[in-house]
Design a protein around this motif. Structure first.
Motif, PDB file in Angstrom:
ATOM      1  N   MET A  22       0.835  -1.209   0.000  1.00 19.54           N
ATOM      2  CA  MET A  22       0.000   0.000   0.000  1.00 19.54           C
ATOM      3  C   MET A  22       0.868   1.256   0.000  1.00 19.54           C
ATOM      4  N   MET A  23       1.946   1.231   0.789  1.00 20.04           N
ATOM      5  CA  MET A  23       2.852   2.385   0.829  1.00 20.04           C
ATOM      6  C   MET A  23       3.536   2.597  -0.522  1.00 20.04           C
ATOM      7  N   ALA A  24       3.934   1.499  -1.153  1.00 17.20           N
ATOM      8  CA  ALA A  24       4.588   1.611  -2.459  1.00 17.20           C
ATOM      9  C   ALA A  24       3.638   2.220  -3.483  1.00 17.20           C
ATOM     10  N   ALA A  25       2.382   1.768  -3.496  1.00 20.86           N
ATOM     11  CA  ALA A  25       1.401   2.322  -4.431  1.00 20.86           C
ATOM     12  C   ALA A  25       1.158   3.791  -4.141  1.00 20.86           C
ATOM     13  N   GLU A  26       1.079   4.135  -2.857  1.00 15.71           N
ATOM     14  CA  GLU A  26       0.865   5.534  -2.482  1.00 15.71           C
ATOM     15  C   GLU A  26       2.032   6.405  -2.935  1.00 15.71           C
ATOM     16  N   LYS A  27       3.247   5.931  -2.718  1.00 17.37           N
ATOM     17  CA  LYS A  27       4.426   6.698  -3.102  1.00 17.37           C
ATOM     18  C   LYS A  27       4.488   6.910  -4.605  1.00 17.37           C
ATOM     19  N   ARG A  28       4.130   5.873  -5.371  1.00 17.14           N
ATOM     20  CA  ARG A  28       4.185   5.976  -6.832  1.00 17.14           C
ATOM     21  C   ARG A  28       2.978   6.708  -7.410  1.00 17.14           C
ATOM     22  N   GLY A  29       1.889   6.777  -6.647  1.00 13.47           N
ATOM     23  CA  GLY A  29       0.655   7.339  -7.193  1.00 13.47           C
ATOM     24  C   GLY A  29      -0.055   6.372  -8.118  1.00 13.47           C
ATOM     25  N   THR A  30       0.215   5.067  -7.946  1.00 15.04           N
ATOM     26  CA  THR A  30      -0.417   4.041  -8.782  1.00 15.04           C
ATOM     27  C   THR A  30      -1.746   3.620  -8.162  1.00 15.04           C
ATOM     28  N   PRO A  31      -2.820   3.543  -8.941  1.00 12.56           N
ATOM     29  CA  PRO A  31      -4.117   3.094  -8.404  1.00 12.56           C
ATOM     30  C   PRO A  31      -3.991   1.728  -7.743  1.00 12.56           C
ATOM     31  N   LEU A  32      -4.596   1.583  -6.572  1.00 14.74           N
ATOM     32  CA  LEU A  32      -4.482   0.368  -5.780  1.00 14.74           C
ATOM     33  C   LEU A  32      -5.855  -0.212  -5.493  1.00 14.74           C
ATOM     34  N   ALA A  33      -5.979  -1.528  -5.695  1.00 16.14           N
ATOM     35  CA  ALA A  33      -7.154  -2.275  -5.254  1.00 16.14           C
ATOM     36  C   ALA A  33      -6.690  -3.342  -4.274  1.00 16.14           C
ATOM     37  N   LEU A  34      -7.489  -3.598  -3.259  1.00 12.01           N
ATOM     38  CA  LEU A  34      -7.180  -4.633  -2.278  1.00 12.01           C
ATOM     39  C   LEU A  34      -8.160  -5.785  -2.441  1.00 12.01           C
ATOM     40  N   LEU A  35      -7.654  -6.999  -2.291  1.00  9.72           N
ATOM     41  CA  LEU A  35      -8.486  -8.202  -2.375  1.00  9.72           C
ATOM     42  C   LEU A  35      -8.339  -8.997  -1.092  1.00  9.72           C
ATOM     43  N   THR A  36      -9.438  -9.239  -0.395  1.00 11.12           N
ATOM     44  CA  THR A  36      -9.434 -10.116   0.761  1.00 11.12           C
ATOM     45  C   THR A  36     -10.092 -11.434   0.377  1.00 11.12           C
ATOM     46  N   ALA A  37      -9.559 -12.541   0.905  1.00  9.87           N
ATOM     47  CA  ALA A  37     -10.034 -13.858   0.486  1.00  9.87           C
ATOM     48  C   ALA A  37     -11.336 -14.265   1.157  1.00  9.87           C
ATOM     49  N   ASN A  38     -11.790 -13.489   2.139  1.00 11.40           N
ATOM     50  CA  ASN A  38     -13.077 -13.804   2.759  1.00 11.40           C
ATOM     51  C   ASN A  38     -13.769 -12.519   3.185  1.00 11.40           C
ATOM     52  N   LEU A  39     -14.165 -12.384   4.443  1.00 13.49           N
ATOM     53  CA  LEU A  39     -14.840 -11.181   4.903  1.00 13.49           C
ATOM     54  C   LEU A  39     -13.827 -10.061   5.151  1.00 13.49           C
ATOM     55  N   TRP A  40     -14.298  -8.823   5.102  1.00 15.98           N
ATOM     56  CA  TRP A  40     -13.431  -7.674   5.366  1.00 15.98           C
ATOM     57  C   TRP A  40     -13.109  -7.628   6.851  1.00 15.98           C
ATOM     58  N   CYS A  41     -11.806  -7.605   7.198  1.00 14.91           N
ATOM     59  CA  CYS A  41     -11.397  -7.817   8.582  1.00 14.91           C
ATOM     60  C   CYS A  41     -11.119  -6.540   9.365  1.00 14.91           C
ATOM     61  N   PHE A  42     -11.256  -5.380   8.740  1.00 12.73           N
ATOM     62  CA  PHE A  42     -10.949  -4.131   9.436  1.00 12.73           C
ATOM     63  C   PHE A  42     -12.230  -3.383   9.813  1.00 12.73           C
ATOM     64  N   PRO A  43     -12.200  -2.583  10.901  1.00  8.34           N
ATOM     65  CA  PRO A  43     -13.408  -1.888  11.370  1.00  8.34           C
ATOM     66  C   PRO A  43     -13.648  -0.572  10.634  1.00  8.34           C
ATOM     67  N   THR A  44     -13.627  -0.623   9.310  1.00  5.17           N
ATOM     68  CA  THR A  44     -13.742   0.604   8.518  1.00  5.17           C
ATOM     69  C   THR A  44     -15.099   0.741   7.829  1.00  5.17           C
ATOM     70  N   ARG A  45     -16.004  -0.183   8.116  1.00  3.19           N
ATOM     71  CA  ARG A  45     -17.344  -0.130   7.524  1.00  3.19           C
ATOM     72  C   ARG A  45     -18.375  -0.024   8.646  1.00  3.19           C
ATOM     73  N   GLU A  46     -19.492   0.634   8.323  1.00  6.80           N
ATOM     74  CA  GLU A  46     -20.565   0.757   9.298  1.00  6.80           C
ATOM     75  C   GLU A  46     -21.831   0.030   8.858  1.00  6.80           C
ATOM     76  N   ASP A  47     -21.792  -0.592   7.668  1.00  3.40           N
ATOM     77  CA  ASP A  47     -22.977  -1.291   7.172  1.00  3.40           C
ATOM     78  C   ASP A  47     -23.009  -2.751   7.589  1.00  3.40           C
ATOM     79  N   VAL A  48     -21.899  -3.256   8.147  1.00  4.83           N
ATOM     80  CA  VAL A  48     -21.862  -4.619   8.680  1.00  4.83           C
ATOM     81  C   VAL A  48     -21.210  -4.564  10.059  1.00  4.83           C
ATOM     82  N   PRO A  49     -21.457  -5.554  10.922  1.00  3.83           N
ATOM     83  CA  PRO A  49     -20.835  -5.544  12.251  1.00  3.83           C
ATOM     84  C   PRO A  49     -19.316  -5.588  12.156  1.00  3.83           C
ATOM     85  N   PRO A  50     -18.625  -5.057  13.159  1.00  4.94           N
ATOM     86  CA  PRO A  50     -17.159  -5.131  13.157  1.00  4.94           C
ATOM     87  C   PRO A  50     -16.689  -6.568  13.220  1.00  4.94           C
TER      88      PRO A  50
END
Length: 325
Positions: A22-50
């Motif tokens: 993520m840092m490398a993409a940010e430094k380069r300014g390259t568009p970044l997509a993240l892929l998780t293999a199952n459920l989203w594991c970070f508390p950054t959404r409010e539409d589903v439980p943490p």
């Protein structure tokens, strides 16, 4: 960063845990997509439980307050790593962050390897999250096949994961639970339990390795720990579950099985009698199988979601090219 400088990617797609990418993409300014293999594991959404505690979807103001407090606590846990993260960012010439999870903000798209229908019917039409559908990859060790007996008895699969989670005791309790039931049982072990010494039980067949894609369609129920693939495969075939979470994403998967009405959740410390009652309940009450089959039909739409996710990645390139022009 060295490889990206040579390869000059138009888009970077990475795992959600690889903050260095993520840092490398940010430094380069390259568009970044993240892929998780199952459920989203970070508390950054409010539409589903943490993620983590295995909460079901909020139904009241107290549930919403519970979710908000939990998200805040989890964010604080991650901030324990903030000094190291900011030190790494400084090494590549990036400014410090206020919170560890702010690093995720660099991602323009987040692709989730699950079904929106499984994730409490999450809204796929807005925001930067997209659902690819479950990633049904078969492990390279699961090359065995199993033909279940054709004796008119229900078939049941027991599986407690492929990596070590100290699951031998719960497996033995579960095998004891099914010993007196008029059913056929297959236990799959995988690498974690390959050398385990297990009791010999007349109606239980133990297999060191076997494909769940081969076994599950022959079954009336599955007892498992709640791993994402182990849960989604039975649901894909309309087979209900008894889920006994042992950590990781298990409790969150179990909560969704309960929410779907496609199974029962038990403690991993449940007694053999309790496991037996839960299995009998799932086998006897047709509503669990009906709900599992209903969900299986919805899973068939995941191809649409995966195409949408692929289009999202492609759109990152088109958007940047249009801006450059």
């Amino acid at each position: 960063m060295e490889f990206a400088a040579e390869f000059e990617p138009d888009v970077i797609v990475s795992n959600e845990l690889l903050f260095g990418v993520m840092m490398a993409a940010e430094k380069r300014g390259t568009p970044l997509a993240l892929l998780t293999a199952n459920l989203w594991c970070f508390p950054t959404r409010e539409d589903v439980p943490p993620f983590g505690p295995g909460y079901t979807l909020a139904k009241s103001q107290s549930d919403l307050a519970r979710d908000a407090v939990t998200r805040k606590l989890i964010r604080k846990f991650f901030d324990a790593g903030l000094p190291d993260l900011n030190a790494a960012r400084a090494l590549v010439g990036l400014p410090p962050l206020l919170h560890t999870l702010d690093q995720l903000d660099v991602a323009r798209r987040i692709l989730i390897g699950a079904s929106a229908a499984f994730d409490f019917d999450a809204d796929e039409s807005s925001g930067r999250y997209a659902y690819c559908g479950p990633l049904f990859e078969t492990p390279n060790w699961a090359d065995g096949t199993a033909q279940m007996p054709d004796n008119g008895r229900p078939n049941v699969l027991i599986s407690f994961g492929t990596t070590f989670q100290d699951q031998k005791s719960v497996l033995i309790r579960t095998m004891a639970a099914v010993e007196t039931l008029p059913i056929n049982v297959v236990v799959t072990l995988g690498p974690a339990l390959a050398d385990a010494k297990l009791p010999k039980i007349a109606n239980v067949r133990v297999m060191a390795q076997a494909s769940h894609d081969d076994i599950v369609p022959q079954c009336a129920a599955v007892i498992c720990h709640g791993g994402h693939g182990t849960v989604l495969r039975p649901l894909k075939h309309g087979v209900p579950l008894v889920v006994m979470p042992m950590g990781r994403d298990h409790a969150d998967n179990a909560a969704r099985v309960e929410w779907l009405g496609a199974g029962v959740r038990l403690s991993e410390r449940a007694s053999s009698d309790r496991i037996k009652r839960a299995l009998v309940q799932v086998l006897a009450d047709e509503k669990y199988r009906e709900n599992a089959r209903r969900f299986a039909k919805r899973l068939a739409d995941c191809d649409v979601s995966s195409r949408r996710a692929a289009d999202w990645i492609a759109s990152l390139t088109r958007t940047d090219q249009a801006l450059a022009a």
